[in-house]
Motif scaffolding. Structure first.
Motif, PDB file in Angstrom:
ATOM      1  N   LYS A  67       9.923  11.068   6.225  1.00  0.00           N
ATOM      2  CA  LYS A  67      10.096  10.086   5.155  1.00  0.00           C
ATOM      3  C   LYS A  67      11.568   9.798   4.911  1.00  0.00           C
ATOM      4  O   LYS A  67      11.980   8.640   4.764  1.00  0.00           O
ATOM      5  CB  LYS A  67       9.447  10.601   3.863  1.00  0.00           C
ATOM      6  N   ASP A  68      12.398  10.852   4.865  1.00  0.00           N
ATOM      7  CA  ASP A  68      13.846  10.670   4.697  1.00  0.00           C
ATOM      8  C   ASP A  68      14.406   9.765   5.782  1.00  0.00           C
ATOM      9  O   ASP A  68      15.186   8.837   5.510  1.00  0.00           O
ATOM     10  CB  ASP A  68      14.563  12.022   4.755  1.00  0.00           C
ATOM     11  N   THR A  69      14.009  10.042   7.022  1.00  0.00           N
ATOM     12  CA  THR A  69      14.533   9.289   8.168  1.00  0.00           C
ATOM     13  C   THR A  69      14.132   7.829   8.097  1.00  0.00           C
ATOM     14  O   THR A  69      14.941   6.933   8.377  1.00  0.00           O
ATOM     15  CB  THR A  69      14.029   9.908   9.486  1.00  0.00           C
ATOM     16  N   GLU A  70      12.895   7.573   7.708  1.00  0.00           N
ATOM     17  CA  GLU A  70      12.418   6.196   7.634  1.00  0.00           C
ATOM     18  C   GLU A  70      13.150   5.413   6.539  1.00  0.00           C
ATOM     19  O   GLU A  70      13.579   4.275   6.748  1.00  0.00           O
ATOM     20  CB  GLU A  70      10.916   6.174   7.364  1.00  0.00           C
ATOM     21  N   VAL A  71      13.306   6.036   5.382  1.00  0.00           N
ATOM     22  CA  VAL A  71      14.026   5.379   4.283  1.00  0.00           C
ATOM     23  C   VAL A  71      15.482   5.156   4.653  1.00  0.00           C
ATOM     24  O   VAL A  71      16.049   4.091   4.389  1.00  0.00           O
ATOM     25  CB  VAL A  71      13.909   6.228   2.990  1.00  0.00           C
ATOM     26  N   LEU A  72      16.101   6.143   5.287  1.00  0.00           N
ATOM     27  CA  LEU A  72      17.498   6.032   5.687  1.00  0.00           C
ATOM     28  C   LEU A  72      17.689   4.883   6.680  1.00  0.00           C
ATOM     29  O   LEU A  72      18.650   4.111   6.584  1.00  0.00           O
ATOM     30  CB  LEU A  72      17.980   7.348   6.297  1.00  0.00           C
ATOM     31  N   ASP A  73      16.767   4.744   7.626  1.00  0.00           N
ATOM     32  CA  ASP A  73      16.860   3.669   8.602  1.00  0.00           C
ATOM     33  C   ASP A  73      16.759   2.303   7.929  1.00  0.00           C
ATOM     34  O   ASP A  73      17.552   1.396   8.233  1.00  0.00           O
ATOM     35  CB  ASP A  73      15.760   3.818   9.649  1.00  0.00           C
ATOM     36  N   LEU A  74      15.834   2.152   7.007  1.00  0.00           N
ATOM     37  CA  LEU A  74      15.669   0.876   6.306  1.00  0.00           C
ATOM     38  C   LEU A  74      16.889   0.582   5.432  1.00  0.00           C
ATOM     39  O   LEU A  74      17.361  -0.558   5.358  1.00  0.00           O
ATOM     40  CB  LEU A  74      14.401   0.894   5.457  1.00  0.00           C
ATOM     41  N   LEU A  75      17.406   1.614   4.794  1.00  0.00           N
ATOM     42  CA  LEU A  75      18.591   1.437   3.960  1.00  0.00           C
ATOM     43  C   LEU A  75      19.773   0.963   4.798  1.00  0.00           C
ATOM     44  O   LEU A  75      20.518   0.071   4.399  1.00  0.00           O
ATOM     45  CB  LEU A  75      18.911   2.761   3.261  1.00  0.00           C
ATOM     46  N   CYS A  76      19.920   1.560   5.988  1.00  0.00           N
ATOM     47  CA  CYS A  76      21.027   1.174   6.872  1.00  0.00           C
ATOM     48  C   CYS A  76      20.846  -0.225   7.443  1.00  0.00           C
ATOM     49  O   CYS A  76      21.809  -0.834   7.916  1.00  0.00           O
ATOM     50  CB  CYS A  76      21.174   2.192   8.008  1.00  0.00           C
ATOM     51  N   ARG A  77      19.644  -0.735   7.425  1.00  0.00           N
ATOM     52  CA  ARG A  77      19.394  -2.098   7.882  1.00  0.00           C
ATOM     53  C   ARG A  77      19.608  -3.119   6.776  1.00  0.00           C
ATOM     54  O   ARG A  77      19.418  -4.315   6.966  1.00  0.00           O
ATOM     55  CB  ARG A  77      17.973  -2.207   8.431  1.00  0.00           C
ATOM     56  N   GLY A  78      20.032  -2.629   5.590  1.00  0.00           N
ATOM     57  CA  GLY A  78      20.366  -3.531   4.506  1.00  0.00           C
ATOM     58  C   GLY A  78      19.249  -3.816   3.531  1.00  0.00           C
ATOM     59  O   GLY A  78      19.365  -4.697   2.692  1.00  0.00           O
ATOM     60  N   PHE A  79      18.150  -3.069   3.614  1.00  0.00           N
ATOM     61  CA  PHE A  79      17.034  -3.279   2.698  1.00  0.00           C
ATOM     62  C   PHE A  79      17.407  -2.792   1.294  1.00  0.00           C
ATOM     63  O   PHE A  79      18.078  -1.768   1.132  1.00  0.00           O
ATOM     64  CB  PHE A  79      15.792  -2.506   3.161  1.00  0.00           C
ATOM     65  N   THR A  80      16.948  -3.509   0.269  1.00  0.00           N
ATOM     66  CA  THR A  80      17.097  -3.037  -1.101  1.00  0.00           C
ATOM     67  C   THR A  80      16.014  -1.998  -1.378  1.00  0.00           C
ATOM     68  O   THR A  80      15.069  -1.843  -0.590  1.00  0.00           O
ATOM     69  CB  THR A  80      16.949  -4.187  -2.100  1.00  0.00           C
ATOM     70  N   ASN A  81      16.146  -1.307  -2.505  1.00  0.00           N
ATOM     71  CA  ASN A  81      15.130  -0.307  -2.864  1.00  0.00           C
ATOM     72  C   ASN A  81      13.751  -0.948  -2.976  1.00  0.00           C
ATOM     73  O   ASN A  81      12.744  -0.377  -2.540  1.00  0.00           O
ATOM     74  CB  ASN A  81      15.495   0.375  -4.180  1.00  0.00           C
ATOM     75  N   GLY A  82      13.691  -2.137  -3.577  1.00  0.00           N
ATOM     76  CA  GLY A  82      12.417  -2.833  -3.709  1.00  0.00           C
ATOM     77  C   GLY A  82      11.832  -3.213  -2.367  1.00  0.00           C
ATOM     78  O   GLY A  82      10.615  -3.114  -2.148  1.00  0.00           O
ATOM     79  N   GLU A  83      12.694  -3.654  -1.439  1.00  0.00           N
ATOM     80  CA  GLU A  83      12.223  -4.035  -0.106  1.00  0.00           C
ATOM     81  C   GLU A  83      11.750  -2.817   0.687  1.00  0.00           C
ATOM     82  O   GLU A  83      10.780  -2.898   1.444  1.00  0.00           O
ATOM     83  CB  GLU A  83      13.346  -4.771   0.641  1.00  0.00           C
ATOM     84  N   ILE A  84      12.445  -1.693   0.507  1.00  0.00           N
ATOM     85  CA  ILE A  84      12.019  -0.458   1.173  1.00  0.00           C
ATOM     86  C   ILE A  84      10.639  -0.042   0.658  1.00  0.00           C
ATOM     87  O   ILE A  84       9.761   0.340   1.436  1.00  0.00           O
ATOM     88  CB  ILE A  84      13.043   0.670   0.942  1.00  0.00           C
ATOM     89  N   ALA A  85      10.464  -0.145  -0.658  1.00  0.00           N
ATOM     90  CA  ALA A  85       9.173   0.214  -1.255  1.00  0.00           C
ATOM     91  C   ALA A  85       8.062  -0.672  -0.717  1.00  0.00           C
ATOM     92  O   ALA A  85       6.968  -0.199  -0.368  1.00  0.00           O
ATOM     93  CB  ALA A  85       9.253   0.101  -2.776  1.00  0.00           C
ATOM     94  N   SER A  86       8.330  -1.972  -0.618  1.00  0.00           N
ATOM     95  CA  SER A  86       7.327  -2.911  -0.107  1.00  0.00           C
ATOM     96  C   SER A  86       7.015  -2.639   1.358  1.00  0.00           C
ATOM     97  O   SER A  86       5.855  -2.670   1.780  1.00  0.00           O
ATOM     98  CB  SER A  86       7.835  -4.346  -0.285  1.00  0.00           C
TER      99      SER A  86
END
Length: 280
Positions: free
Chosen positions: A220-239
């Motif tokens: 889960k950490d890795t997936e969130v970190l990857d999305l964050l590094c791609r420029g996703f906002t917290n809301g976009e990561i959640a979606s």
């Protein structure tokens, strides 16, 4: 560079001191009672957090506009030409990091060398500077300049001579609009610009090699970190992950603790340096 950092001046104190003089009938000496009343100018204090750069070949205009904006609260740097501005925004600090990005740029259109329109096109082509609001100053009769500037991406135009209060309002609103685009109170980092900054830091410092780390990340950490590094906002990561924003916030906070970082920029830098994500 041919720039003057006006923010190095001493600020006017935002306090008012009132002195009361009363007579002491016993010894006829004057007794002074001093009361200091402090008031908070919220707009002034808000502006002190932001950096405005003025670009104009006329020194009198640079100083007059710069002093007015400074006395209104902004940190101000005045540049005599476009090249000086570009150098200020590109010259690395002593620690190798690139300098901060201005919060707003005010530029004359008609200047020797690179004019305001050419400067605007260079800013929009730079990944770090593309989203900085730009206000162009022009002669009142130069309608075509205004048309060309708006086509090139200028946020506002102001014909000379202009009322300083109008320029101040334009800058205030331009910065507020950018905040609304990047998140409440500007706290949501523009990660695309940060990624570009981080990649340049790694190139300049020769830190392209992966650094060893004993930090354990869950799937889960890795997936969130990857999305964050791609420029996703917290809301976009959640979606994207089909979870709540609160859960994403908690995961990112845990990542801060595990990696001993404090901001998204530091977290992205750590992820690149340790090989958890590739520099894009």
């Amino acid at each position: 560079p041919n720039c003057s950092p006006l923010h190095l001046k001493t600020r006017l104190r935002r306090t008012c001191t009132i002195v009361k003089v009363s007579r002491n009938n016993n010894n006829n000496n004057n007794k002074k009672d001093v009361e200091e009343y402090k008031f908070t100018d919220t707009e002034f204090l808000r502006r002190t957090k932001y950096w405005v750069v003025i670009v104009d070949d006329e020194e009198s205009i640079r100083l007059a506009v710069g002093d007015y904006l400074y006395d209104s609260g902004y940190q101000v740097t005045a540049c005599a030409d476009a090249d000086a501005l570009l150098e200020v925004c590109a010259t690395p600090k002593s620690n190798g990091e690139l300098p901060a990005v201005p919060d707003c740029i005010v530029s004359d259109v008609r200047m020797p060398g690179k004019d305001g329109l050419e400067l605007l096109s260079l800013l929009k082509a730079d990944e770090r500077l593309a989203r900085v609001p730009v206000v162009l100053l022009t002669a009142k009769s130069m309608t075509q300049d205004r048309i060309d500037g708006f086509k090139a991406g200028a946020d506002a135009y102001l014909p000379k001579p202009f009322n300083p209060d109008e320029l101040l309002s334009i800058i205030d609103n331009a910065i507020k609009r950018r905040q609304q685009m990047t998140g409440t109170d500007g706290k949501l980092v523009d990660l695309k610009a940060d990624m570009s900054n981080i990649k340049q830091i790694l190139r300049k410092n020769g830190q392209g090699l992966v650094r060893a780390t004993d930090v354990y990340l869950t799937a889960k950490d890795t997936e969130v970190l990857d999305l964050l590094c791609r420029g996703f906002t917290n809301g976009e990561i959640a979606s994207e992950r089909g979870v709540s924003v609160i859960g994403v916030n908690r995961t990112i906070q845990n990542l801060y603790l595990k990696t001993q970082t404090r901001t998204r920029t530091e977290l992205v830098r750590w992820a690149i340096q340790t090989g958890h994500v590739a520099a894009r």
